[in-house]
Write a protein that holds these residues in place. Structure first.
Motif, PDB file in Angstrom:
ATOM      1  N   LEU A 123       0.817  -1.207   0.000  1.00 17.66           N
ATOM      2  CA  LEU A 123       0.000   0.000   0.000  1.00 17.66           C
ATOM      3  C   LEU A 123       0.855   1.265   0.000  1.00 17.66           C
ATOM      4  O   LEU A 123       1.814   1.385   0.766  1.00 17.66           O
ATOM      5  CB  LEU A 123      -0.896  -0.002   1.244  1.00 17.66           C
ATOM      6  CG  LEU A 123      -1.980   1.076   1.317  1.00 17.66           C
ATOM      7  CD1 LEU A 123      -3.013   0.867   0.215  1.00 17.66           C
ATOM      8  CD2 LEU A 123      -2.647   1.039   2.688  1.00 17.66           C
ATOM      9  N   VAL A 124       0.482   2.218  -0.886  1.00 23.08           N
ATOM     10  CA  VAL A 124       1.172   3.507  -0.979  1.00 23.08           C
ATOM     11  C   VAL A 124       0.124   4.583  -1.256  1.00 23.08           C
ATOM     12  O   VAL A 124      -0.803   4.367  -2.042  1.00 23.08           O
ATOM     13  CB  VAL A 124       2.224   3.526  -2.113  1.00 23.08           C
ATOM     14  CG1 VAL A 124       2.993   4.837  -2.087  1.00 23.08           C
ATOM     15  CG2 VAL A 124       3.172   2.348  -2.005  1.00 23.08           C
ATOM     16  N   GLN A 125       0.262   5.738  -0.619  1.00 19.21           N
ATOM     17  CA  GLN A 125      -0.626   6.854  -0.912  1.00 19.21           C
ATOM     18  C   GLN A 125      -0.334   7.387  -2.315  1.00 19.21           C
ATOM     19  O   GLN A 125       0.822   7.427  -2.742  1.00 19.21           O
ATOM     20  CB  GLN A 125      -0.437   7.973   0.114  1.00 19.21           C
ATOM     21  CG  GLN A 125      -0.860   7.583   1.527  1.00 19.21           C
ATOM     22  CD  GLN A 125      -2.311   7.158   1.600  1.00 19.21           C
ATOM     23  OE1 GLN A 125      -3.188   7.845   1.064  1.00 19.21           O
ATOM     24  NE2 GLN A 125      -2.570   6.028   2.241  1.00 19.21           N
ATOM     25  N   ALA A 134      10.052   2.964  -2.864  1.00 19.61           N
ATOM     26  CA  ALA A 134      10.401   1.948  -1.864  1.00 19.61           C
ATOM     27  C   ALA A 134       9.566   0.690  -2.048  1.00 19.61           C
ATOM     28  O   ALA A 134      10.083  -0.435  -1.957  1.00 19.61           O
ATOM     29  CB  ALA A 134      10.197   2.517  -0.462  1.00 19.61           C
ATOM     30  N   ALA A 135       8.260   0.864  -2.321  1.00 16.33           N
ATOM     31  CA  ALA A 135       7.388  -0.297  -2.523  1.00 16.33           C
ATOM     32  C   ALA A 135       7.789  -1.075  -3.765  1.00 16.33           C
ATOM     33  O   ALA A 135       7.741  -2.311  -3.786  1.00 16.33           O
ATOM     34  CB  ALA A 135       5.935   0.163  -2.628  1.00 16.33           C
ATOM     35  N   HIS A 136       8.170  -0.353  -4.822  1.00 16.68           N
ATOM     36  CA  HIS A 136       8.611  -1.029  -6.052  1.00 16.68           C
ATOM     37  C   HIS A 136       9.852  -1.873  -5.782  1.00 16.68           C
ATOM     38  O   HIS A 136       9.939  -3.033  -6.227  1.00 16.68           O
ATOM     39  CB  HIS A 136       8.893   0.003  -7.142  1.00 16.68           C
ATOM     40  CG  HIS A 136       9.241  -0.600  -8.466  1.00 16.68           C
ATOM     41  ND1 HIS A 136      10.523  -0.997  -8.796  1.00 16.68           N
ATOM     42  CD2 HIS A 136       8.469  -0.893  -9.545  1.00 16.68           C
ATOM     43  CE1 HIS A 136      10.531  -1.488 -10.007  1.00 16.68           C
ATOM     44  NE2 HIS A 136       9.294  -1.433 -10.495  1.00 16.68           N
ATOM     45  N   SER A 161       0.990  -8.498   2.255  1.00 14.77           N
ATOM     46  CA  SER A 161      -0.060  -7.784   1.538  1.00 14.77           C
ATOM     47  C   SER A 161      -0.900  -6.918   2.478  1.00 14.77           C
ATOM     48  O   SER A 161      -1.255  -7.324   3.586  1.00 14.77           O
ATOM     49  CB  SER A 161      -0.975  -8.759   0.801  1.00 14.77           C
ATOM     50  OG  SER A 161      -1.957  -8.041   0.053  1.00 14.77           O
ATOM     51  N   ALA A 162      -1.249  -5.723   1.991  1.00 11.47           N
ATOM     52  CA  ALA A 162      -2.101  -4.809   2.752  1.00 11.47           C
ATOM     53  C   ALA A 162      -3.573  -4.992   2.405  1.00 11.47           C
ATOM     54  O   ALA A 162      -4.430  -4.271   2.925  1.00 11.47           O
ATOM     55  CB  ALA A 162      -1.686  -3.366   2.474  1.00 11.47           C
ATOM     56  N   CYS A 163      -3.888  -5.950   1.553  1.00 10.79           N
ATOM     57  CA  CYS A 163      -5.272  -6.223   1.152  1.00 10.79           C
ATOM     58  C   CYS A 163      -5.861  -7.309   2.058  1.00 10.79           C
ATOM     59  O   CYS A 163      -5.145  -8.218   2.494  1.00 10.79           O
ATOM     60  CB  CYS A 163      -5.311  -6.658  -0.310  1.00 10.79           C
ATOM     61  SG  CYS A 163      -6.973  -7.098  -0.913  1.00 10.79           S
ATOM     62  N   GLY A 206      -1.225   1.493  -4.843  1.00 10.82           N
ATOM     63  CA  GLY A 206       0.119   1.098  -4.449  1.00 10.82           C
ATOM     64  C   GLY A 206       0.766   0.232  -5.513  1.00 10.82           C
ATOM     65  O   GLY A 206       0.545   0.426  -6.714  1.00 10.82           O
ATOM     66  N   VAL A 207       1.545  -0.753  -5.061  1.00 11.69           N
ATOM     67  CA  VAL A 207       2.280  -1.630  -5.971  1.00 11.69           C
ATOM     68  C   VAL A 207       1.812  -3.067  -5.741  1.00 11.69           C
ATOM     69  O   VAL A 207       1.700  -3.527  -4.596  1.00 11.69           O
ATOM     70  CB  VAL A 207       3.802  -1.521  -5.733  1.00 11.69           C
ATOM     71  CG1 VAL A 207       4.554  -2.474  -6.638  1.00 11.69           C
ATOM     72  CG2 VAL A 207       4.259  -0.078  -5.986  1.00 11.69           C
ATOM     73  N   HIS A 208       1.539  -3.753  -6.856  1.00 13.18           N
ATOM     74  CA  HIS A 208       0.989  -5.104  -6.778  1.00 13.18           C
ATOM     75  C   HIS A 208       1.928  -6.128  -7.418  1.00 13.18           C
ATOM     76  O   HIS A 208       2.607  -5.826  -8.404  1.00 13.18           O
ATOM     77  CB  HIS A 208      -0.345  -5.205  -7.530  1.00 13.18           C
ATOM     78  CG  HIS A 208      -1.363  -4.186  -7.146  1.00 13.18           C
ATOM     79  ND1 HIS A 208      -2.476  -4.492  -6.407  1.00 13.18           N
ATOM     80  CD2 HIS A 208      -1.446  -2.857  -7.429  1.00 13.18           C
ATOM     81  CE1 HIS A 208      -3.204  -3.394  -6.238  1.00 13.18           C
ATOM     82  NE2 HIS A 208      -2.597  -2.394  -6.853  1.00 13.18           N
TER      83      HIS A 208
END
Length: 264
Positions: A123-125, A134-136, A161-163, A206-208
């Motif tokens: 998750l990223v805003q 950073a998430a990538h 995962s944030a889901c 965000g990034v998946h």
């Protein structure tokens, strides 16, 4: 910036720079090019002024109607609607028009595609550029780990995962076209069934990391099924063209300064 700060006049009626600046908030443009929003706003207000002038010339009196629960047209909105209703009468599409539009691109008219997929969301805003970077980087590292051991996908989903789907190893169940954001769906469309996304997928959330377990492409729908929708689309297109032509005629006969209406 100075060229964008002058007033605009339409048949002698002044549209102030302040009014244009306020309207510009409704016209997105890159921050480095504020003139784009300014010009779009000036054109929009100039067209609005032309239409209101014509409505007054014809002696129309506003009769506002409710456009949504608790929302009623302003007098100006009512006048513009009444003017266009009185003026525009584009012909309804014929059966031949509908058939030609369908035959030109029948693949546009498909039943929804079905997907079965799983994902890991970091998750990223939306406005956090550093967070996306950073998430990538983290997603790339997780992808490397999953490639070495594909069965690790479930456990990594549960851990990172944030889901809420993390509780089921990232499984999203059956999805149909439109259930996910366009970026996510485009990634699934580009993947082979049974594979994991070759690179992290960025969306507004965000990034998946995506795993596509199954996909069933929707069949092309028959003409008879889509004819009502086609008719609605062609009617709207014909009305929009008639409106553009009407505005173009008003603009051609008007005295406008400070803006050109050629691109309005």
């Amino acid at each position: 910036m100075q060229p964008f700060l002058s007033a605009v006049t339409v048949n002698g009626e002044v549209i102030s720079p302040e009014a244009i600046a306020a309207e510009a908030q409704n016209h997105p443009a890159p921050k480095s090019k504020p003139g784009i929003a300014w010009m779009a706003a000036a054109r929009a207000l100039a067209v609005r002024t032309l239409l209101l002038q014509e409505a007054h010339r014809r002696g129309l009196l506003p009769t506002p109607v409710q456009v949504a629960e608790g929302q009623v047209e302003t007098d100006d909105e009512a006048l513009i609607r009444q003017l266009l209703d009185e003026t525009l009468a584009p012909p309804a599409p014929t059966a031949t028009d509908l058939r030609a539009a369908y035959d030109a691109a029948p693949e546009r008219w498909r039943a929804p595609t079905l997907y079965e997929a799983a994902h890991i969301l970091l998750l990223v805003q939306p406005d956090d550029a550093e967070g996306f970077a950073a998430a990538h980087a983290q997603a790339v590292a997780l992808l490397d780990e999953i490639r070495r051991s594909p069965r690790a996908f479930d456990e990594i989903a549960r851990q990172y995962s944030a889901c809420s789907s993390r509780e089921t190893g990232g499984r999203l169940g059956q999805l149909t076209s439109g259930d996910t954001v366009p970026e996510f769906e485009a990634a699934m469309d580009a993947m082979d069934v049974g594979t994991i996304s070759g690179a992290p997928v960025k969306t507004r959330y965000g990034v998946h990391i995506i795993r596509l377990d199954a996909r069933a492409i929707g069949a092309v729908l028959p003409f008879e099924m889509v004819a009502p929708r086609l008719s609605e689309l062609l009617e709207k297109a014909a009305w929009a063209k008639a409106a553009r032509d009407f505005v173009a005629k008003l603009a051609a006969d008007a005295q406008v300064t400070g803006i050109t209406l050629q691109a309005a």
